[in-house]
Design an enzyme around this catalytic site. Structure first.
Site, PDB file in Angstrom:
ATOM      1  N   SER A  93      35.237  68.963  -7.363  1.00 30.68           N
ATOM      2  CA  SER A  93      35.681  67.503  -7.517  1.00 30.68           C
ATOM      3  C   SER A  93      36.870  67.663  -9.038  1.00 30.68           C
ATOM      4  CB  SER A  93      34.191  67.077  -7.836  1.00 30.68           C
ATOM      5  OG  SER A  93      34.898  64.624  -7.761  1.00 30.68           O
ATOM      6  N   ASP A 192      31.952  63.152   2.862  1.00 31.02           N
ATOM      7  CA  ASP A 192      31.724  63.233   1.722  1.00 31.02           C
ATOM      8  C   ASP A 192      31.766  61.633   0.749  1.00 31.02           C
ATOM      9  OD1 ASP A 192      33.015  62.727  -1.359  1.00 31.02           O
ATOM     10  OD2 ASP A 192      34.028  64.557  -0.688  1.00 31.02           O
ATOM     11  N   HIS A 222      29.385  65.001  -1.491  1.00 31.36           N
ATOM     12  CA  HIS A 222      29.936  65.876  -2.270  1.00 31.36           C
ATOM     13  C   HIS A 222      29.767  66.454  -3.299  1.00 31.36           C
ATOM     14  CE1 HIS A 222      33.377  64.653  -5.219  1.00 31.36           C
ATOM     15  NE2 HIS A 222      32.775  64.776  -5.964  1.00 31.36           N
TER      16      HIS A 222
END
Length: 246
Positions: A93, A192, A222
């Site tokens: 991320s 996601d 995610h």
């Protein structure tokens, strides 16, 4: 109940080193299993924890991307100072965004981005995520619903300049993707729920790396490092690292 704050980790193995970077509101636990797996394959791994992370959410709001980038650079320097000449980076991320930034800032052997955002979410959406994180943290502390509500009301009165700065960081890195030439493996979860999955295509298409690959994980969300395809992800990252010209 006081939550024991997670710590950075350093797993010493072979002479190839991998810097592992967690996401926004995450901590080193998000990349710990990956670190242990790579250590078992002979890779030295280090994961820093960004300032204001893994601690009460009230501390998060007083930090920002400049602080966290400093933590990333300190992590890189930590490995250098330990004598590791060749360093690859893998980030989840926001950690993936920092991995890309490292790729055009310092010498890097290879880059793995996992579910890294390239689209800017509205501050409102990002703020919702922070509130959710704050509430979850307080629940894990074992606080009563009443106390949580009181603390959340107070928390909401704290201005969060961080989010604007986070948007600017993502935009800035996106603008510099064409400065990246290191071999890159772009990892993206199909389902996601946090970021626009098309971010993966932007990274893949805009970096100048002659050696690059992209893979979609059909069953993952995610936080792909902790999801059901993590074993496959471990093997894929290992295969990518093995393919590099160390």
């Amino acid at each position: 109940m006081k939550i024991v704050p997670p710590k950075p980790f350093f797993f010493e193995a072979g002479e190839r080193a991998v810097l592992l970077l967690h996401g926004f509101t995450g901590n080193s636990a998000d990349v710990r299993m990956l670190g242990r797996f790579l250590e078992s394959k002979g890779y030295t791994c280090h994961a820093p924890i960004y300032k204001g992370h893994g601690v009460p959410p009230e501390e998060l709001v007083h930090t920002g991307p400049d602080d966290w980038w400093q933590d990333v650079m300190n992590g890189y320097e930590f490995l250098k100072n330990k004598g590791y000449e060749k360093i690859a980076v893998a980030g989840l991320s926001l950690g993936g965004v920092f991995s890309l930034k490292l790729g055009y800032t310092v010498p890097i052997e290879g880059i793995v981005t996992m579910c890294a955002p390239m689209y800017i979410k509205s501050e409102e959406t990002m703020y919702e995520g922070v509130l959710e994180y704050a509430r979850e943290y307080k629940k894990r502390e074992g606080k009563s619903e009443e106390q949580i509500e009181q603390e959340m009301e107070k928390f909401k009165q704290t201005p969060m300049k961080t989010l604007k700065a986070l948007q600017e960081l993502i935009a800035d890195v996106r603008d510099h993707l064409d400065l990246i030439y290191a071999p890159t493996f772009v990892v993206q979860a199909r389902h996601d729920e946090m970021i626009n999955p098309d971010s993966a295509n932007i990274i893949y298409n805009e970096i100048e790396s002659p050696v690059k690959q992209i893979k979609w994980y059909e069953q993952s969300g995610h936080v792909i490092t902790l999801d059901q395809e993590k074993d496959q992800l471990h093997e894929d990252i290992y295969a990518f690292l093995e393919s590099l010209d160390w």
